[in-house]
Design a protein around this motif. Structure first.
Motif, mmCIF file in Angstrom:
data_model
loop_
_atom_site.group_PDB
_atom_site.id
_atom_site.type_symbol
_atom_site.label_atom_id
_atom_site.label_comp_id
_atom_site.label_asym_id
_atom_site.label_seq_id
_atom_site.Cartn_x
_atom_site.Cartn_y
_atom_site.Cartn_z
ATOM 1 N N ARG A 197 0.843 -1.208 0.000
ATOM 2 C CA ARG A 197 0.000 0.000 0.000
ATOM 3 C C ARG A 197 0.870 1.247 0.000
ATOM 4 O O ARG A 197 0.581 2.218 -0.712
ATOM 5 C CB ARG A 197 -0.935 0.019 1.214
ATOM 6 N N LEU A 198 1.956 1.223 0.789
ATOM 7 C CA LEU A 198 2.863 2.365 0.848
ATOM 8 C C LEU A 198 3.499 2.625 -0.517
ATOM 9 O O LEU A 198 3.616 3.771 -0.943
ATOM 10 C CB LEU A 198 3.943 2.122 1.910
ATOM 11 N N LYS A 199 3.871 1.576 -1.238
ATOM 12 C CA LYS A 199 4.433 1.731 -2.587
ATOM 13 C C LYS A 199 3.431 2.409 -3.514
ATOM 14 O O LYS A 199 3.781 3.344 -4.247
ATOM 15 C CB LYS A 199 4.827 0.369 -3.168
ATOM 16 N N ARG A 200 2.174 1.937 -3.486
ATOM 17 C CA ARG A 200 1.144 2.541 -4.348
ATOM 18 C C ARG A 200 0.934 4.018 -4.004
ATOM 19 O O ARG A 200 0.821 4.864 -4.890
ATOM 20 C CB ARG A 200 -0.169 1.771 -4.230
ATOM 21 N N GLN A 238 10.088 9.092 -2.043
ATOM 22 C CA GLN A 238 9.935 8.029 -3.033
ATOM 23 C C GLN A 238 10.715 6.771 -2.655
ATOM 24 O O GLN A 238 10.434 5.695 -3.165
ATOM 25 C CB GLN A 238 10.351 8.526 -4.420
ATOM 26 N N HIS A 239 11.679 6.902 -1.771
ATOM 27 C CA HIS A 239 12.468 5.748 -1.317
ATOM 28 C C HIS A 239 11.902 5.120 -0.044
ATOM 29 O O HIS A 239 12.436 4.118 0.433
ATOM 30 C CB HIS A 239 13.925 6.157 -1.095
ATOM 31 N N THR A 240 10.859 5.694 0.516
ATOM 32 C CA THR A 240 10.283 5.194 1.764
ATOM 33 C C THR A 240 9.881 3.724 1.684
ATOM 34 O O THR A 240 10.176 2.973 2.617
ATOM 35 C CB THR A 240 9.089 6.063 2.200
ATOM 36 N N PRO A 241 9.217 3.265 0.620
ATOM 37 C CA PRO A 241 8.832 1.846 0.589
ATOM 38 C C PRO A 241 10.035 0.901 0.656
ATOM 39 O O PRO A 241 9.949 -0.148 1.305
ATOM 40 C CB PRO A 241 8.095 1.695 -0.745
ATOM 41 N N LEU A 242 11.129 1.280 0.033
ATOM 42 C CA LEU A 242 12.323 0.442 0.103
ATOM 43 C C LEU A 242 12.855 0.379 1.538
ATOM 44 O O LEU A 242 13.215 -0.688 2.033
ATOM 45 C CB LEU A 242 13.395 0.968 -0.851
ATOM 46 N N MET A 243 12.868 1.532 2.205
ATOM 47 C CA MET A 243 13.312 1.569 3.599
ATOM 48 C C MET A 243 12.363 0.770 4.489
ATOM 49 O O MET A 243 12.786 0.126 5.443
ATOM 50 C CB MET A 243 13.397 3.017 4.088
ATOM 51 N N ALA A 244 11.063 0.821 4.166
ATOM 52 C CA ALA A 244 10.050 0.146 4.980
ATOM 53 C C ALA A 244 10.191 -1.370 4.948
ATOM 54 O O ALA A 244 9.699 -2.055 5.847
ATOM 55 C CB ALA A 244 8.652 0.549 4.516
ATOM 56 N N GLU A 245 10.847 -1.892 3.934
ATOM 57 C CA GLU A 245 11.050 -3.337 3.877
ATOM 58 C C GLU A 245 11.960 -3.806 5.011
ATOM 59 O O GLU A 245 11.879 -4.962 5.436
ATOM 60 C CB GLU A 245 11.618 -3.744 2.521
ATOM 61 N N LEU A 246 12.820 -2.923 5.502
ATOM 62 C CA LEU A 246 13.688 -3.258 6.633
ATOM 63 C C LEU A 246 13.027 -2.901 7.966
ATOM 64 O O LEU A 246 12.978 -3.708 8.881
ATOM 65 C CB LEU A 246 15.021 -2.523 6.523
#
Length: 162
Positions: free
Chosen positions: A64-67, A101-109
C-alpha cells in the motif's frame, strides 16, 4: 513548540487537515484540482500507513505504501509541470520530496517512522518563528493554540488562488 514530538504531530495532523481542505475548497472541475486533491489525500494516507504500522511492517502495508508513494510522485510531477508552464515553481523536487519516493524500500527493513530525524526538517524553523512572534502580548497565555492556528492558515492562504 520545538523538537521531534511537535514536528511529527504537526506533519501528520497537517496532512489530514490538507486532505479535508482540498476536498472542501478545490471544487472547480479541473485536472489540476483533481491532482491537488489526489496529492493531499495520498500524503494523508502515507502518514496513516506509517503511523498505523508496527516497527516491522507487513508486506500488505508495504505494498500500500508503494502505491501511495507512486501516486504522490505522479501527482507531484503533474503539478510541477503545470506550474512550470505558468512560470510558477511551487512543486520543486527537494531532497525531502525525493526521499519520500524511497520510503517503501526503507520500509522493507523497518518502518521509517521509527528511525526518522526531524532536526533537519524546515517546519520546525518556521513554526518556531511563528511561536516567537506570537508569545508576547495578549495572546501569550494561549500561544500554542494561536500558533497551531496561524501556521496552517498561513500555509493555506499562501497557496490558495483567489
Amino acid at each position: 513548540l520545538s523538537g521531534p514530538s511537535i514536528k511529527a504531530s504537526n506533519s501528520r495532523n497537517f496532512a489530514r487537515l490538507m486532505a479535508v481542505l482540498a476536498r472542501l475548497l478545490l471544487t472547480v472541475y479541473s485536472h489540476d484540482y483533481r491532482e491537488g486533491i489526489r496529492l493531499c489525500e495520498n500524503m494523508n494516507a502515507y502518514y496513516q500507513i506509517l503511523y498505523g504500522s508496527p516497527m516491522f511492517m507487513a508486506n500488505e502495508a508495504i505494498s500500500r505504501l508503494k502505491r501511495v508513494c507512486i501516486t504522490i510522485g505522479e501527482s507531484w510531477m503533474f503539478l510541477r509541470d503545470q506550474n512550470r508552464r505558468t512560470s510558477d515553481l511551487r512543486f520543486k523536487i527537494s531532497p525531502k520530496a525525493h526521499k519520500l519516493q524511497h520510503t517503501p524500500l526503507m520500509a522493507e527493513l523497518m518502518n521509517p517512522r521509527h528511525v526518522q530525524a526531524y532536526g533537519e526538517e524546515s517546519l520546525i524553523g518556521t513554526t518556531t518563528l511563528v511561536w516567537k512572534k506570537s508569545v508576547a502580548g495578549k495572546y501569550e497565555a494561549n500561544v500554542q493554540d494561536v500558533v497551531l492556528t496561524k501556521r496552517p492558515l498561513g500555509f493555506l492562504l499562501r497557496y490558495t488562488v483567489f
